[in-house]
Enzyme design. Sequence first.
Site, short mmCIF file in Angstrom:
data_model
loop_
_atom_site.label_atom_id
_atom_site.label_comp_id
_atom_site.label_asym_id
_atom_site.label_seq_id
_atom_site.Cartn_x
_atom_site.Cartn_y
_atom_site.Cartn_z
N ARG A 148 19.58 1.70 100.97
CA ARG A 148 19.03 2.13 102.14
C ARG A 148 18.52 3.70 101.46
NH1 ARG A 148 23.05 -0.58 105.12
NH2 ARG A 148 21.88 -2.29 106.37
N ASP B 114 20.13 -11.13 110.14
CA ASP B 114 20.38 -10.89 111.55
C ASP B 114 19.27 -11.77 112.73
OD1 ASP B 114 22.29 -9.22 111.34
OD2 ASP B 114 21.18 -7.39 111.66
N ASP C 240 13.66 -4.76 109.36
CA ASP C 240 12.59 -3.98 109.93
C ASP C 240 12.42 -2.60 109.35
OD1 ASP C 240 14.92 -3.53 111.29
OD2 ASP C 240 13.78 -3.09 113.15
O1 F6P Z 1 21.47 -5.90 108.94
C1 F6P Z 1 22.17 -6.81 108.52
C2 F6P Z 1 23.60 -6.41 108.85
O2 F6P Z 1 24.51 -7.03 108.30
C3 F6P Z 1 23.82 -5.83 110.31
O3 F6P Z 1 24.21 -7.26 110.92
C4 F6P Z 1 25.36 -5.25 110.25
O4 F6P Z 1 25.31 -4.57 111.13
C5 F6P Z 1 24.87 -4.21 109.06
O5 F6P Z 1 23.80 -5.10 108.25
C6 F6P Z 1 26.09 -3.60 108.18
O6 F6P Z 1 25.45 -3.00 107.13
P1 F6P Z 1 26.39 -2.51 106.11
O7 F6P Z 1 26.34 -3.46 105.06
O8 F6P Z 1 25.64 -1.16 105.70
O9 F6P Z 1 27.81 -2.17 106.74
#
Ligand code: F6P
Length: 327
Positions: free
Chosen positions: A76, A132, A107
């Site tokens: 990200r 999701d 998104d």
């Molecule tokens: O967007 C997908 C997702 O798995 C969500 O369900 C969850 O809240 C988030 O990503 C977790 O992200 P990270 O890998 O940054 O902890």
Amino acid sequence: MPTKVTKIGVLTSGGDSPGMNAAIRAVVRTGVYHGLEVYGIMRGFSGMIDDDIIRMESRSVANIIQRGGTILKTARSKEFGTPEGRKLAYENLKARGINGLVIIGGDGSFKGAQKFSNEFDIPCIGLPGTIDKDIAGSDFTIGFDTAVNTAVEAIDKIRDTMDAHDRLFIVEVMGRDAGYIALHSGIATGAENILIPETKTDIEELICSLTEKERRHKLVNLVVVAEGDNFGGGNEIAKIIKERLPTTDIRVCILGHIQRGGSPTCFDRLIASRMGYHAVECLMEGRYNVMIGILNNKLNLVPLNKAIKAKQKISGEWMKIVKILAS
Ligand code: F6P
């Protein structure tokens, strides 16, 4: 916008999801089929900024269709959120002559793509890649089916021990803003209660339903909660229940990132292949800045800005089904 796309880049961005590799494979091979030069961009938009871009041929994507994760890695990127970051990204693409992009992500990734294509003359195509299933315009997202099946397999195992001990189990599944994993895995495993971010959790109702079950000596109860529920995740819900029903034997299991990994299901491989193919076809046909969705089993092109704004809605009927079947 360029009239003819000749060199395309593909990247995966945001949280990874099983099936992303199958989508990369489809994009690369369809691009090669059309005589395009295809480039893999590493770690999402960060790779555009750092110029971490590799040439991909048909063989670069051999033996990946069955693998979870993403061979291009993902991130990200905060820097891509700045005008300076996006300008640098554009200059790196321009220097290589890349004039089309396929972005596989959720998104947040589409928001970045939309901004980028508004500012610069690089057409972008989005593929919904997220466990999701929270993107409007597509009945499915790449990775959801695998994630939900992983959750079901885990909950089925939990049920065995839960039943052996006559316990209340709270299983937390992923979904910061979306309850689809909770809803689908909960219904499929016979959960007594399902708590999701889309509906305001009524704690009194939950306590009432558990008390009523206790009265009937039904001690084996499963609550599936999405991590983004308004009362918090599994631990928070367990704490509230324990305060109100102190004699209840409760255990919490947080499934976490296990839901994001593993070999994609046949279904995820199929939609990823189909969407990846159409992404390149769209670029060839000059249909730019759309997300490739599948709606009622038909290809559905959604303008990127619409895919960003709306979420999939959870029908009230699902919650009714949960209540009726959980008695
Ligand atoms: O967007 C997908 C997702 O798995 C969500 O369900 C969850 O809240 C988030 O990503 C977790 O992200 P990270 O890998 O940054 O902890």
